[in-house]
Motif scaffolding. Structure first.
Motif, PDB file in Angstrom:
ATOM      1  N   GLY A  53      11.245  22.872  -4.068  1.00  0.00           N
ATOM      2  CA  GLY A  53      10.746  23.923  -5.732  1.00  0.00           C
ATOM      3  C   GLY A  53      10.285  22.707  -6.621  1.00  0.00           C
ATOM      4  O   GLY A  53      10.744  21.333  -6.268  1.00  0.00           O
ATOM      5  N   THR A  54      10.112  23.084  -7.577  1.00  0.00           N
ATOM      6  CA  THR A  54       9.654  22.555  -8.710  1.00  0.00           C
ATOM      7  C   THR A  54      10.658  22.558 -10.026  1.00  0.00           C
ATOM      8  O   THR A  54      10.733  21.622 -10.770  1.00  0.00           O
ATOM      9  N   ASP A  55      12.195  22.932  -9.586  1.00  0.00           N
ATOM     10  CA  ASP A  55      13.904  23.383 -10.517  1.00  0.00           C
ATOM     11  C   ASP A  55      13.902  21.643 -11.355  1.00  0.00           C
ATOM     12  O   ASP A  55      13.755  21.557 -12.394  1.00  0.00           O
ATOM     13  N   ALA A  56      13.710  20.410 -10.517  1.00  0.00           N
ATOM     14  CA  ALA A  56      14.187  18.184 -10.647  1.00  0.00           C
ATOM     15  C   ALA A  56      12.832  18.156 -11.449  1.00  0.00           C
ATOM     16  O   ALA A  56      13.135  17.794 -12.456  1.00  0.00           O
ATOM     17  N   VAL A  57      11.553  18.763 -11.163  1.00  0.00           N
ATOM     18  CA  VAL A  57      10.629  18.644 -12.213  1.00  0.00           C
ATOM     19  C   VAL A  57      10.484  18.878 -13.572  1.00  0.00           C
ATOM     20  O   VAL A  57      10.774  18.521 -14.424  1.00  0.00           O
ATOM     21  N   THR A  58      10.952  20.050 -13.500  1.00  0.00           N
ATOM     22  CA  THR A  58      11.217  21.249 -14.973  1.00  0.00           C
ATOM     23  C   THR A  58      12.040  20.689 -15.370  1.00  0.00           C
ATOM     24  O   THR A  58      12.058  20.952 -16.962  1.00  0.00           O
ATOM     25  N   PHE A  59      13.742  20.012 -15.452  1.00  0.00           N
ATOM     26  CA  PHE A  59      15.139  19.558 -15.993  1.00  0.00           C
ATOM     27  C   PHE A  59      14.453  18.315 -16.458  1.00  0.00           C
ATOM     28  O   PHE A  59      14.593  18.288 -17.382  1.00  0.00           O
ATOM     29  N   GLN A  60      13.936  17.272 -16.231  1.00  0.00           N
ATOM     30  CA  GLN A  60      13.293  15.701 -16.094  1.00  0.00           C
ATOM     31  C   GLN A  60      11.965  15.981 -17.431  1.00  0.00           C
ATOM     32  O   GLN A  60      12.646  15.727 -18.537  1.00  0.00           O
ATOM     33  N   GLU A  61      11.195  17.480 -17.526  1.00  0.00           N
ATOM     34  CA  GLU A  61      10.491  17.871 -17.997  1.00  0.00           C
ATOM     35  C   GLU A  61      11.303  17.413 -20.063  1.00  0.00           C
ATOM     36  O   GLU A  61      10.446  17.187 -20.721  1.00  0.00           O
TER      37      GLU A  61
END
Length: 95
Positions: A53-61
């Protein structure tokens, strides 16, 4: 090697060195149906990211790009913060 040093310099101010290393490994490997636990600093609890999913992308943002940085200047006068998106609660934790 240079990428790893840059990665460490970027993330170490915001989390423990062990968490930086685990996050680096997480970002460079093929994802599976597991999770990654990171300890943020200063004095924050652990954050768990799902490897799919997108947890890593959200964390970086939120933590690296600081997309909510402009909102922080309103925080001292705010009595309540409502995170209506509440994907996994990273924005609530950041604010």
């Amino acid at each position: 090697m240079m990428w790893t040093l840059t990665f460490i310099r970027t993330w170490w101010p915001g989390m423990t060195l062990g968490s930086v290393w685990r996050y680096r490994d997480f970002m460079t490997r093929k994802r599976n149906n597991s999770h990654l636990t990171l300890r943020l600093k200063p004095g924050m609890d652990e954050v768990m990211l799902r490897e799919y999913g997108t947890d890593a992308v959200t964390f970086q943002e939120i933590w690296l790009e600081e997309v909510y940085r402009d909102v922080l200047h309103h925080k001292p006068s705010a009595k309540t913060i409502i995170d209506l998106g509440a994907h996994i609660g990273l924005t609530s934790l950041y604010l």
